[in-house]
Design an enzyme around this catalytic site. Structure first.
Site, PDB file in Angstrom:
ATOM      1  N   LYS A  49     -11.546 154.782  64.153  1.00  0.00           N
ATOM      2  CA  LYS A  49     -10.617 153.977  64.329  1.00  0.00           C
ATOM      3  C   LYS A  49      -9.754 154.284  63.057  1.00  0.00           C
ATOM      4  CE  LYS A  49     -13.437 150.234  66.652  1.00  0.00           C
ATOM      5  NZ  LYS A  49     -14.277 149.359  66.419  1.00  0.00           N
ATOM      6  N   GLN A  93     -16.576 145.179  62.144  1.00  0.00           N
ATOM      7  CA  GLN A  93     -17.392 145.960  63.258  1.00  0.00           C
ATOM      8  C   GLN A  93     -18.828 145.032  63.610  1.00  0.00           C
ATOM      9  OE1 GLN A  93     -16.057 148.668  64.601  1.00  0.00           O
ATOM     10  NE2 GLN A  93     -18.079 148.847  65.899  1.00  0.00           N
ATOM     11  N   ASP A 116      -9.129 142.337  66.986  1.00  0.00           N
ATOM     12  CA  ASP A 116     -10.233 142.596  68.075  1.00  0.00           C
ATOM     13  C   ASP A 116     -10.292 141.619  69.186  1.00  0.00           C
ATOM     14  OD1 ASP A 116     -11.789 144.727  68.186  1.00  0.00           O
ATOM     15  OD2 ASP A 116     -13.189 144.006  66.584  1.00  0.00           O
TER      16      ASP A 116
END
Ligand code: NAP
Length: 279
Positions: A49, A93, A116
């Site tokens: 990412k 994460q 997200d």
């Protein structure tokens, strides 16, 4: 002849487009990624990412915390990023260590910086059919379905898996695209029969080759979200690829299908958050 849905190529097209759009902003979008602990798979995802964000000219910040970090420490990092004007998108994460509440951490992320799409605000808006930030993997799957050329309106679809980050938002997006959606999970009976009648199959189970190739209806579109590392090091999906590809009209490979699209959609969400925040 089956169409292999090349997520890597499609993701590259999206990121090229984003690079052009980004250069027109008054300041680059900023993405912050928080990694707690040293899970090797998470480390790989986070590194990837970061690489894509930097290639796009985004401001990129990675905050590494030890697996022993307390929930309060993680929340303090999120608070600091919420208040940082150079950061438009925040990603924590997953999975988080067991002593930490994922829900509480997700809910601490300012909804306008939710790269997200996992906060209660983002999922609530999606479930009401007025999405703002859509979870990256289901959003990437919708782009892959678009690429397959299939007209979703009225089709029978099955989503196997009902997690908050993949299965549930996936089913909502398909329903909002006018599919008739069945959601299967670990307590479902006879998933085989549901798959056999489905024109769209999305597998997000986390079990290697769970969906047998022979279950796939002739001409179905098959999206394999699963990423399972076998003991011999191979990465396989949740679908038995070769026999499924013989029956499907379109299918995603693993790797090179949904994975790259997830990252491209994270960049897309961060870019859109930056545009909204810059007015
Ligand atoms: P998860 O939170 O573990 O959810 C798995 C889902 O599968 C659950 O809803 C579970 O049902 C269901 N399930 C488990 N065993 C089953 C069985 N035997 N029969 C039917 N359903 C079963 O996983 P996730 O985060 O959604 O991820 C799913 C997979 O996608 C994993 O392989 C993950 O690595 C992969 N993934 C890939 C990407 C990407 O970018 N390619 C992104 C995210 C995730 P219950 O709800 O009843 O427990």
């Amino acid at each position: 002849m089956v169409k292999v849905l090349d997520g890597k190529a499609l993701a590259a097209r999206y990121t090229d487009q984003l690079r052009g759009l980004t250069s027109a902003l008054s300041r680059p979008p900023g993405l912050a990624v928080v990694l707690v602990g040293e899970d090797p798979a998470s480390q790989v995802y986070v590194r990837r990412k970061g690489q894509v964000a930097e290639k796009l000219g985004f401001v990129h910040r990675q905050i590494d915390l030890p697996a022993s970090a307390s929930e309060a420490e993680i929340l303090a990092v999120v608070d600091q990023l919420n208040g940082d004007s150079t950061i438009d998108g925040i990603l924590v994460q997953l999975p988080l260590p067991k002593h930490v509440s994922t829900i509480r951490v997700m809910d601490r992320i300012a909804p306008e910086k939710d790269a997200d799409g996992f906060t209660a605000v983002s999922s609530g808006k999606l479930s009401q059919g007025r999405p703002e930030t859509i979870a990256c993997t289901p959003l990437g799957v919708m782009k892959l379905l678009e690429e397959s050329g299939v007209k979703l309106d009225g089709l029978d679809a099955v989503v196997i898996g009902r997690s908050n980050i993949v299965g549930r938002p996936m089913a909502q997006l398909l329903e909002q695209a006018n599919c008739t959606v069945t959601v299967a999970h670990s307590r479902s009976r006879n998933i085989e029969a549901v798959v056999r009648r489905s024109e769209v199959v999305v597998a997000a189970v986390g079990r290697p080759e769970f969906v047998r190739g022979e279950w796939i209806r002739e001409g179905a579109v098959v999206i394999d979200v699963g990423m399972n590392r076998l003991a011999d090091g191979r990465l396989v999906g949740d679908v038995e690829y070769e026999p499924a590809a013989q029956r499907a009209s379109a299918i995603t490979p693993v790797p090179g299908g949904v994975g790259p699209m997830t990252i491209a959609m994270l960049m897309n969400n961060t870019y859109e958050a930056a545009v909204r925040r810059q007015g």
